[in-house]
Write a protein that holds these residues in place. Structure first.
Motif, PDB file in Angstrom:
ATOM      1  N   PHE A 221     -33.486 -23.915  36.908  1.00  0.00           N
ATOM      2  CA  PHE A 221     -33.632 -24.727  35.691  1.00  0.00           C
ATOM      3  C   PHE A 221     -34.994 -24.491  35.028  1.00  0.00           C
ATOM      4  O   PHE A 221     -35.062 -23.965  33.922  1.00  0.00           O
ATOM      5  CB  PHE A 221     -33.398 -26.214  36.016  1.00  0.00           C
ATOM      6  N   ASP A 222     -36.065 -24.829  35.722  1.00  0.00           N
ATOM      7  CA  ASP A 222     -37.423 -24.671  35.178  1.00  0.00           C
ATOM      8  C   ASP A 222     -37.684 -23.191  34.881  1.00  0.00           C
ATOM      9  O   ASP A 222     -38.003 -22.807  33.743  1.00  0.00           O
ATOM     10  CB  ASP A 222     -38.366 -25.271  36.234  1.00  0.00           C
ATOM     11  N   ASN A 223     -37.521 -22.336  35.899  1.00  0.00           N
ATOM     12  CA  ASN A 223     -37.841 -20.915  35.721  1.00  0.00           C
ATOM     13  C   ASN A 223     -36.965 -20.305  34.620  1.00  0.00           C
ATOM     14  O   ASN A 223     -37.414 -19.449  33.871  1.00  0.00           O
ATOM     15  CB  ASN A 223     -37.634 -20.144  37.034  1.00  0.00           C
ATOM     16  N   LYS A 224     -35.720 -20.764  34.539  1.00  0.00           N
ATOM     17  CA  LYS A 224     -34.795 -20.161  33.589  1.00  0.00           C
ATOM     18  C   LYS A 224     -34.783 -20.901  32.238  1.00  0.00           C
ATOM     19  O   LYS A 224     -35.296 -20.412  31.237  1.00  0.00           O
ATOM     20  CB  LYS A 224     -33.401 -20.149  34.216  1.00  0.00           C
ATOM     21  N   VAL A 247     -38.080  -5.401  18.508  1.00  0.00           N
ATOM     22  CA  VAL A 247     -37.639  -4.932  19.826  1.00  0.00           C
ATOM     23  C   VAL A 247     -38.604  -5.488  20.877  1.00  0.00           C
ATOM     24  O   VAL A 247     -39.820  -5.313  20.765  1.00  0.00           O
ATOM     25  CB  VAL A 247     -37.602  -3.388  19.886  1.00  0.00           C
ATOM     26  N   ALA A 248     -38.020  -6.184  21.857  1.00  0.00           N
ATOM     27  CA  ALA A 248     -38.844  -6.768  22.923  1.00  0.00           C
ATOM     28  C   ALA A 248     -38.418  -6.181  24.261  1.00  0.00           C
ATOM     29  O   ALA A 248     -37.227  -6.020  24.523  1.00  0.00           O
ATOM     30  CB  ALA A 248     -38.667  -8.285  22.935  1.00  0.00           C
ATOM     31  N   VAL A 249     -39.389  -5.874  25.104  1.00  0.00           N
ATOM     32  CA  VAL A 249     -39.076  -5.424  26.465  1.00  0.00           C
ATOM     33  C   VAL A 249     -39.510  -6.516  27.429  1.00  0.00           C
ATOM     34  O   VAL A 249     -40.670  -6.946  27.428  1.00  0.00           O
ATOM     35  CB  VAL A 249     -39.792  -4.099  26.818  1.00  0.00           C
ATOM     36  N   VAL A 250     -38.552  -6.994  28.237  1.00  0.00           N
ATOM     37  CA  VAL A 250     -38.833  -8.007  29.255  1.00  0.00           C
ATOM     38  C   VAL A 250     -38.831  -7.312  30.604  1.00  0.00           C
ATOM     39  O   VAL A 250     -37.832  -6.698  30.991  1.00  0.00           O
ATOM     40  CB  VAL A 250     -37.754  -9.116  29.226  1.00  0.00           C
ATOM     41  N   MET A 251     -39.950  -7.385  31.314  1.00  0.00           N
ATOM     42  CA  MET A 251     -40.023  -6.745  32.619  1.00  0.00           C
ATOM     43  C   MET A 251     -39.678  -7.749  33.707  1.00  0.00           C
ATOM     44  O   MET A 251     -40.360  -8.754  33.871  1.00  0.00           O
ATOM     45  CB  MET A 251     -41.416  -6.165  32.832  1.00  0.00           C
ATOM     46  N   GLY A 252     -38.584  -7.471  34.431  1.00  0.00           N
ATOM     47  CA  GLY A 252     -38.097  -8.371  35.473  1.00  0.00           C
ATOM     48  C   GLY A 252     -36.948  -9.204  34.945  1.00  0.00           C
ATOM     49  O   GLY A 252     -36.988  -9.709  33.806  1.00  0.00           O
ATOM     50  N   VAL A 256     -37.100 -16.220  35.854  1.00  0.00           N
ATOM     51  CA  VAL A 256     -37.973 -16.279  34.679  1.00  0.00           C
ATOM     52  C   VAL A 256     -37.563 -15.202  33.668  1.00  0.00           C
ATOM     53  O   VAL A 256     -37.538 -15.444  32.455  1.00  0.00           O
ATOM     54  CB  VAL A 256     -39.455 -16.128  35.103  1.00  0.00           C
ATOM     55  N   GLY A 257     -37.220 -14.027  34.143  1.00  0.00           N
ATOM     56  CA  GLY A 257     -36.793 -12.945  33.258  1.00  0.00           C
ATOM     57  C   GLY A 257     -35.514 -13.307  32.509  1.00  0.00           C
ATOM     58  O   GLY A 257     -35.388 -13.021  31.308  1.00  0.00           O
ATOM     59  N   LYS A 258     -34.598 -13.945  33.203  1.00  0.00           N
ATOM     60  CA  LYS A 258     -33.336 -14.337  32.544  1.00  0.00           C
ATOM     61  C   LYS A 258     -33.619 -15.328  31.414  1.00  0.00           C
ATOM     62  O   LYS A 258     -33.088 -15.197  30.308  1.00  0.00           O
ATOM     63  CB  LYS A 258     -32.374 -14.961  33.571  1.00  0.00           C
ATOM     64  N   GLY A 259     -34.474 -16.306  31.694  1.00  0.00           N
ATOM     65  CA  GLY A 259     -34.828 -17.286  30.662  1.00  0.00           C
ATOM     66  C   GLY A 259     -35.598 -16.634  29.526  1.00  0.00           C
ATOM     67  O   GLY A 259     -35.375 -16.941  28.347  1.00  0.00           O
ATOM     68  N   SER A 260     -36.481 -15.707  29.876  1.00  0.00           N
ATOM     69  CA  SER A 260     -37.323 -15.069  28.856  1.00  0.00           C
ATOM     70  C   SER A 260     -36.485 -14.175  27.948  1.00  0.00           C
ATOM     71  O   SER A 260     -36.663 -14.177  26.719  1.00  0.00           O
ATOM     72  CB  SER A 260     -38.424 -14.236  29.527  1.00  0.00           C
ATOM     73  N   ALA A 261     -35.577 -13.399  28.536  1.00  0.00           N
ATOM     74  CA  ALA A 261     -34.713 -12.523  27.725  1.00  0.00           C
ATOM     75  C   ALA A 261     -33.847 -13.381  26.804  1.00  0.00           C
ATOM     76  O   ALA A 261     -33.668 -13.063  25.617  1.00  0.00           O
ATOM     77  CB  ALA A 261     -33.852 -11.655  28.639  1.00  0.00           C
TER      78      ALA A 261
END
Ligand code: NAI
Length: 461
Positions: A221-224, A247-252, A256-261
């Motif tokens: 929840f928090d991380n995502k 264009v954005a590149v998300v590393m990982g 956290v990566g799932k939430g960030s993307a």
């Protein structure tokens, strides 16, 4: 007694209190803990040292711990994440807090040391990233004449060593005494949890730990969902850049990566992902993101690290980026980006936590929060509602470690599933969720009790 806090401006307390009042309406888990445990005060006698971003949401956590009977002293776990009005409200309420947004690294470790200075020292730690635990353990090692490495980043190593030396001179034997009287630690984040499991592997964890991060109601929840809201918030407040079409590149592509993307994609950016783990790479691809190599995508507009790993964006990458590329990190430590190797470049400070750095080619990059976690450095971190779930786990972990200490060995534990489900349940009403009830026949058919837990331990959500 002289003033027992360090905040930017105590006059900000009224503003902080107003925001605290609003946050409380969004933190049903913590408020329910106050109702359930406010009278019995299960944390009576606990002296908790907290090292966690000093935000408005954390202020609601602190006041909950106090209402449950604990004595609390607090420092932030990051030099840029403090919300000065939150710190002021806590200090004005009588809880010692040592945190200023933009404090130096030296102040960071000095403030952490101050947060340990209860008359009799703390007996519990509430940690985020492991700095408080690290401080005690490294100090105790130093007192035993052992080497005091490893530490997060080399820049920090010198500062920590100096702080430890200072405390050892002022109070000989202090670290060992602290280590021996700490009854347990509850750890908030992935990176801190890695450190704890490493300590167990080396046989060096001197007290039990609860891994709050891996409660489902925390990391999923928090991380995502937290990062889904706070990543783009940070980039916008820092740069006001148009996100759509970039264009954005998300590393990982972990939590956290799932939430960030999702955050960037929700804002209209065209998102690419890098991964080392084939499972997460496949997840990213099947969520619709192109999975690529960073080296082949240095012409992107925005680069965000989310890995909890080091040296992910390196100097050779930044040298190849296009003019005005935005570079930031949302993982716990700043070593995901090789910021140290930018030091001899030309820096132009745009505003707090936003710098423009000129590369040898003449191209400039915009670096957010000097590579420290940008959602807390450039914005205000995750919203209250999701932090309520995280912090309700923290409160339950503290109660568990304090009141049932004898049931725990010096190992890392996760809260039982019925408590995880309880945390989720406490957050349903606020958003109008109606839960279906199974009849006993149905429950028996899928092999669970009608009142839960509803999933076996191995279920992954
Ligand atoms: P995770 O372990 O779920 O995800 C990290 C992912 O990065 C993994 O899938 C891993 O395979 C991948 N990875 C590792 N090295 C890589 C590399 N060189 N290139 C590409 N991918 C790589 O961890 P989680 O929970 O997502 O946390 C990540 C970091 O974020 C941690 O440092 C954690 O403490 C921090 N965090 C930050 C928050 C914030 O609000 N800023 C909130 C929660 C966690």
């Amino acid at each position: 007694m002289s003033q027992d806090y360090i905040v930017k401006d105590i006059a900000l307390a009224d503003y902080g209190r107003k925001e605290l009042d609003i946050a409380e309406t969004e933190m049903p888990g913590l408020m329910a803990c106050r109702v359930e445990y406010g009278e019995s005060k299960p944390l009576s006698g606990a002296r908790i040292v907290g090292s966690l971003h000093m935000t408005i949401q954390t202020a609601v956590l602190i006041e909950t711990l106090v209402e449950l009977g604990a004595d609390v002293r607090w420092a932030s776990c990051n030099i840029f994440s403090t919300q000065d009005h939150a710190a002021a409200a806590i200090a004005a309420g009588g809880t010692p807090v040592f945190a200023i947004k933009g404090q130096s690294l030296e102040e960071h470790w000095d403030y952490l040391d101050r947060s340990f200075q209860f008359a009799d020292g703390p007996n519990m730690i509430l940690d985020d990233g492991g700095d408080a635990t690290l401080y005690v353990l490294l100090g105790a090692r130093a007192e035993a004449g052992e080497e005091i490495i490893p530490v997060p980043t080399s820049e920090e190593e010198t500062v920590i060593k100096a702080q430890i030396a200072k405390r050892m001179e002022q109070s000989p034997g202090w670290f060992t005494k602290m280590r021996d009287q700490i009854k347990g630690v509850s750890e908030e984040t992935t990176t801190g949890v890695h450190r704890l499991y490493d300590l167990v592997k080396q046989g060096q964890l001197p007290f039990p730990a609860i891994n709050v991060n891996d409660s489902v109601t925390k990391s999923k929840f928090d991380n995502k969902y937290g990062c889904k809201e706070s990543l783009v918030d940070g980039i916008r407040r820092a740069t006001d850049t148009m996100m759509a079409g970039k264009v954005a590149v998300v590393m990982g592509y972990g939590d956290v990566g799932k939430g960030s993307a999702a955050s960037l994609s929700g804002a209209g950016a065209r998102v690419k992902v890098t991964e080392v783990d084939p499972i997460c790479a496949l997840q990213a691809a099947m969520d619709g993101f192109e999975v690529v190599l960073l080296e082949e995508n240095l012409d992107a507009d925005i680069f965000i690290t989310t890995t909890g790993n080091k040296d992910v964006i390196r100097i050779e990458h930044m040298r190849e980026m296009k003019d005005m590329a935005i570079v930031g990190n949302i993982g716990h430590f700043d070593n995901e980006i090789q910021v140290a190797s930018l030091k001899n470049h030309k820096w132009t400070n745009i505003k707090e936590q936003v710098d423009m750095i000129e590369m040898p080619s003449g191209n400039r990059i915009i670096l957010l929060s000097e590579g420290r976690l940008l959602n807390l450095g450039n914005a205000t971190g995750h919203p209250s509602f999701v932090m309520s779930a995280s912090f309700t786990n923290q409160v339950l972990a503290q109660i568990e470690l304090w009141t049932r200490n004898e049931h725990y060995e010096n190992d890392v534990y996760i809260l039982p599933k019925h408590l995880d489900e309880k945390v989720a349940r406490l957050h349903l009403d606020r958003i109008g969720v109606k839960l279906t009830k199974m009849d006993p026949d149905q429950a028996a058919y899928i092999g669970v009790a009608p009142e839960g837990p509803f999933k076996p331990e191995h279920y992954r959500y």
